[in-house]
Scaffold this motif. Structure first.
Motif, PDB file in Angstrom:
ATOM      1  N   LEU A 127      61.487  62.492  25.323  1.00 11.81           N
ATOM      2  CA  LEU A 127      62.464  61.550  24.808  1.00 11.81           C
ATOM      3  C   LEU A 127      62.845  60.564  25.910  1.00 11.81           C
ATOM      4  N   SER A 128      62.969  59.299  25.513  1.00 11.93           N
ATOM      5  CA  SER A 128      63.385  58.265  26.457  1.00 11.93           C
ATOM      6  C   SER A 128      64.601  57.529  25.920  1.00 11.93           C
ATOM      7  N   CYS A 129      65.425  57.057  26.830  1.00 15.28           N
ATOM      8  CA  CYS A 129      66.617  56.294  26.448  1.00 15.28           C
ATOM      9  C   CYS A 129      66.789  55.172  27.460  1.00 15.28           C
ATOM     10  N   ALA A 130      66.870  53.946  26.959  1.00 14.25           N
ATOM     11  CA  ALA A 130      67.052  52.791  27.826  1.00 14.25           C
ATOM     12  C   ALA A 130      68.396  52.147  27.522  1.00 14.25           C
ATOM     13  N   ALA A 131      69.179  51.938  28.559  1.00 16.39           N
ATOM     14  CA  ALA A 131      70.501  51.316  28.428  1.00 16.39           C
ATOM     15  C   ALA A 131      70.413  49.854  28.830  1.00 16.39           C
ATOM     16  N   SER A 132      71.050  49.006  28.036  1.00 17.04           N
ATOM     17  CA  SER A 132      71.066  47.585  28.353  1.00 17.04           C
ATOM     18  C   SER A 132      72.443  47.014  28.030  1.00 17.04           C
ATOM     19  N   ARG A 187      75.875  44.542  29.635  1.00 16.00           N
ATOM     20  CA  ARG A 187      76.573  44.079  30.828  1.00 16.00           C
ATOM     21  C   ARG A 187      77.025  45.287  31.653  1.00 16.00           C
ATOM     22  N   ILE A 188      76.040  45.981  32.180  1.00 10.16           N
ATOM     23  CA  ILE A 188      76.272  47.214  32.921  1.00 10.16           C
ATOM     24  C   ILE A 188      76.410  46.934  34.409  1.00 10.16           C
ATOM     25  N   THR A 247      63.233  69.179  31.256  1.00  9.22           N
ATOM     26  CA  THR A 247      63.502  68.512  32.525  1.00  9.22           C
ATOM     27  C   THR A 247      64.070  67.127  32.253  1.00  9.22           C
ATOM     28  N   ILE A 248      65.196  66.830  32.875  1.00 11.51           N
ATOM     29  CA  ILE A 248      65.796  65.506  32.733  1.00 11.51           C
ATOM     30  C   ILE A 248      65.574  64.711  34.016  1.00 11.51           C
ATOM     31  N   SER A 249      65.295  63.417  33.851  1.00 12.26           N
ATOM     32  CA  SER A 249      65.107  62.548  34.999  1.00 12.26           C
ATOM     33  C   SER A 249      65.628  61.162  34.649  1.00 12.26           C
ATOM     34  N   ARG A 250      65.836  60.347  35.662  1.00 12.21           N
ATOM     35  CA  ARG A 250      66.335  58.999  35.410  1.00 12.21           C
ATOM     36  C   ARG A 250      65.697  58.017  36.374  1.00 12.21           C
ATOM     37  N   ALA A 251      65.621  56.782  35.916  1.00 12.31           N
ATOM     38  CA  ALA A 251      65.144  55.681  36.751  1.00 12.31           C
ATOM     39  C   ALA A 251      66.300  54.690  36.839  1.00 12.31           C
ATOM     40  N   ASN A 252      67.005  54.738  37.940  1.00 13.95           N
ATOM     41  CA  ASN A 252      68.226  53.940  38.059  1.00 13.95           C
ATOM     42  C   ASN A 252      67.958  52.437  37.945  1.00 13.95           C
ATOM     43  N   ALA A 253      66.869  51.997  38.508  1.00 14.93           N
ATOM     44  CA  ALA A 253      66.578  50.562  38.480  1.00 14.93           C
ATOM     45  C   ALA A 253      66.348  50.057  37.059  1.00 14.93           C
ATOM     46  N   LYS A 254      65.940  50.946  36.179  1.00 15.71           N
ATOM     47  CA  LYS A 254      65.652  50.553  34.799  1.00 15.71           C
ATOM     48  C   LYS A 254      66.713  51.049  33.825  1.00 15.71           C
TER      49      LYS A 254
END
Length: 123
Positions: free
Chosen positions: A20-25, A27-28, A68-75
């Motif tokens: 599963l993927s989740c992208a936040a967009s 004015r963060i 397993t959970i992971s994140r890509a802060n730049a994205k």
């Protein structure tokens, strides 16, 4: 102000995997905790896994060793890799993000939720 777009749910057999993927967009300004929750029919929503900005993770006991959970802060994305799926993992999975946004001259932290993605595991 913050939009969460989830993807990756579906129907699999027991023992198989899903990602599963989740992208936040929006004015963060900053994101603290990113996580995944799930809700099965007739049950309360529960935390599956979370990860903070420093990379510290926590998992529900029922998924430890399998997810397993992971994140890509730049994205501004968070991923949940789910292996060895079981029928009891069947639920709607929701992405959750604690984010700081700016509105005018004000800054604030709020929780944001995705629309949910269905995961169904057949036996």
């Amino acid at each position: 102000q913050v939009q969460l777009v989830e993807s990756g749910g579906g129907l699999v057999q027991a023992g198989e995997s899903l990602r599963l993927s989740c992208a936040a967009s929006g004015r963060i300004l900053s994101i603290n905790v990113m996580g995944w929750y799930r809700q099965a029919p007739g049950k309360q929503r529960e935390l599956v896994a979370g990860i903070n900005s420093g990379g510290r993770t926590n998992y529900a006991d029922s998924v430890k060793g399998r997810f397993t959970i992971s994140r890509a802060n730049a994205k501004n994305t968070v991923v949940l890799q789910m292996n060895s799926l079981k029928p009891e993992d069947t639920a709607v999975y929701y992405c959750n993000v604690e984010a700081q946004t700016q509105t005018g001259s004000s800054y604030g932290w709020n929780d944001y939720w995705g629309q949910g993605t269905q995961v169904t595991v057949s036996s």
